[in-house]
Design a protein around this motif. Structure first.
Motif, PDB file in Angstrom:
ATOM      1  N   CYS A 111     -82.372  39.224  23.248  1.00  0.00           N
ATOM      2  CA  CYS A 111     -83.052  37.880  23.062  1.00  0.00           C
ATOM      3  C   CYS A 111     -82.431  36.809  24.007  1.00  0.00           C
ATOM      4  CB  CYS A 111     -82.968  37.268  21.754  1.00  0.00           C
ATOM      5  SG  CYS A 111     -81.299  36.847  21.161  1.00  0.00           S
ATOM      6  N   TYR A 112     -81.481  37.189  24.677  1.00  0.00           N
ATOM      7  CA  TYR A 112     -81.071  35.825  25.607  1.00  0.00           C
ATOM      8  C   TYR A 112     -80.578  34.518  25.002  1.00  0.00           C
ATOM      9  CZ  TYR A 112     -80.358  39.332  29.374  1.00  0.00           C
ATOM     10  OH  TYR A 112     -80.470  40.525  30.283  1.00  0.00           O
ATOM     11  N   CYS A 148     -73.654  34.743  19.848  1.00  0.00           N
ATOM     12  CA  CYS A 148     -74.712  35.327  19.380  1.00  0.00           C
ATOM     13  C   CYS A 148     -75.507  34.795  18.440  1.00  0.00           C
ATOM     14  CB  CYS A 148     -74.092  36.694  18.867  1.00  0.00           C
ATOM     15  SG  CYS A 148     -75.601  37.943  18.409  1.00  0.00           S
ATOM     16  N   VAL A 149     -76.876  34.516  18.358  1.00  0.00           N
ATOM     17  CA  VAL A 149     -77.735  34.315  17.700  1.00  0.00           C
ATOM     18  C   VAL A 149     -77.560  34.644  16.017  1.00  0.00           C
ATOM     19  CG1 VAL A 149     -79.889  35.196  18.208  1.00  0.00           C
ATOM     20  CG2 VAL A 149     -79.961  32.881  17.256  1.00  0.00           C
ATOM     21  N   LEU A 150     -77.459  35.879  16.029  1.00  0.00           N
ATOM     22  CA  LEU A 150     -77.476  37.045  14.722  1.00  0.00           C
ATOM     23  C   LEU A 150     -76.541  36.230  13.792  1.00  0.00           C
ATOM     24  CD1 LEU A 150     -78.036  40.428  16.227  1.00  0.00           C
ATOM     25  CD2 LEU A 150     -79.646  38.868  15.266  1.00  0.00           C
ATOM     26  N   ILE A 153     -69.446  46.113  20.668  1.00  0.00           N
ATOM     27  CA  ILE A 153     -69.290  45.839  22.188  1.00  0.00           C
ATOM     28  C   ILE A 153     -70.523  45.520  22.828  1.00  0.00           C
ATOM     29  CG2 ILE A 153     -69.153  47.173  24.483  1.00  0.00           C
ATOM     30  CD1 ILE A 153     -66.927  49.151  23.056  1.00  0.00           C
ATOM     31  N   ASP A 154     -71.741  45.876  22.392  1.00  0.00           N
ATOM     32  CA  ASP A 154     -72.983  45.409  22.796  1.00  0.00           C
ATOM     33  C   ASP A 154     -73.037  43.881  22.573  1.00  0.00           C
ATOM     34  OD1 ASP A 154     -73.615  47.740  24.053  1.00  0.00           O
ATOM     35  OD2 ASP A 154     -75.120  48.102  22.330  1.00  0.00           O
ATOM     36  N   ARG A 155     -72.650  43.634  21.472  1.00  0.00           N
ATOM     37  CA  ARG A 155     -72.647  42.208  20.849  1.00  0.00           C
ATOM     38  C   ARG A 155     -71.748  41.287  21.600  1.00  0.00           C
ATOM     39  NH1 ARG A 155     -74.636  41.780  15.422  1.00  0.00           N
ATOM     40  NH2 ARG A 155     -73.982  39.689  15.582  1.00  0.00           N
TER      41      ARG A 155
END
Length: 190
Positions: free
Chosen positions: A50-51, A60-62, A98-100
């Motif tokens: 989502c950037y 991170c927005v999550l 790792i992706d996060r």
């Protein structure tokens, strides 16, 4: 000195987790404050692409269980990531973490000489276990992920890698891995 250990295996007491627990125990004996996170016990999603972490927020927005883990790693002086090798890579549980970590990079990370939002100089260690006894197989996993974490400002990573560990708890018979784990703990805390 704060050390965070991330267990990427779905087996809470599997081979990679056993080695990682040894590192954590030695680090505690050397005076480190430690936190161990069993990723498979958390509820979290992968990066959404989502950037928002590059446009309106620096994190991170999550808002899920991984948010606190990302913050713990942000505050840590040293990080240990432990995982079996599944299909030539880290487990999905660790890969999703790792992706996060994409949120650790500043918006212009490609061109910026300081691409990371993290304080540089964190120490890093990886623990890998794999069923294949062939040390040339999957030897690319460590350098690949080590490179990403150097981008975040981590020091050159340390590694403990056990090959031929197909049976659960076969690691307990491999004393050289625990000797390596002792050295890794000393270098992480030292």
């Amino acid at each position: 000195m704060k050390l965070v250990c991330l267990l990427g295996s779905p087996r809470r007491n599997g081979n990679s987790a056993t080695i990682a627990a040894h590192i954590v125990q030695r680090a505690q004996e050397l005076g480190a404050d430690t936190e161990t996170v069993y990723l498979n016990g958390l509820q979290y999603r992968g990066c959404q692409g989502c950037y928002v972490c590059k446009t309106t927020q620096e994190r991170c927005v999550l808002s899920d269980d991984l948010a606190a883990v990302l913050e713990s790693v942000r505050e840590a002086d040293a990080v240990v990531m432990a995982t079996p090798v599944y299909y030539g890579d880290v487990t999905g549980q660790l890969k999703t973490f790792i992706d996060r970590t994409f949120s650790y990079l500043v918006p212009d990370y490609y061109a910026n000489t300081q691409p990371s939002r993290l304080i540089p100089g964190k120490r890093l260690a990886f623990v890998f276990s794999q069923g294949s006894p062939d040390e040339t197989r999957f030897a690319d996993v460590f350098p690949r992920y080590n490179e990403f974490f150097k981008w975040y400002g981590f020091e050159e990573g340390l590694v403990v890698r056990g090959c031929g560990l197909s049976e659960r708890s076969t690691v307990t018979k491999r004393t050289q891995l625990f000797e390596q784990a002792d050295e890794v703990a000393r270098r992480l805390v030292g």
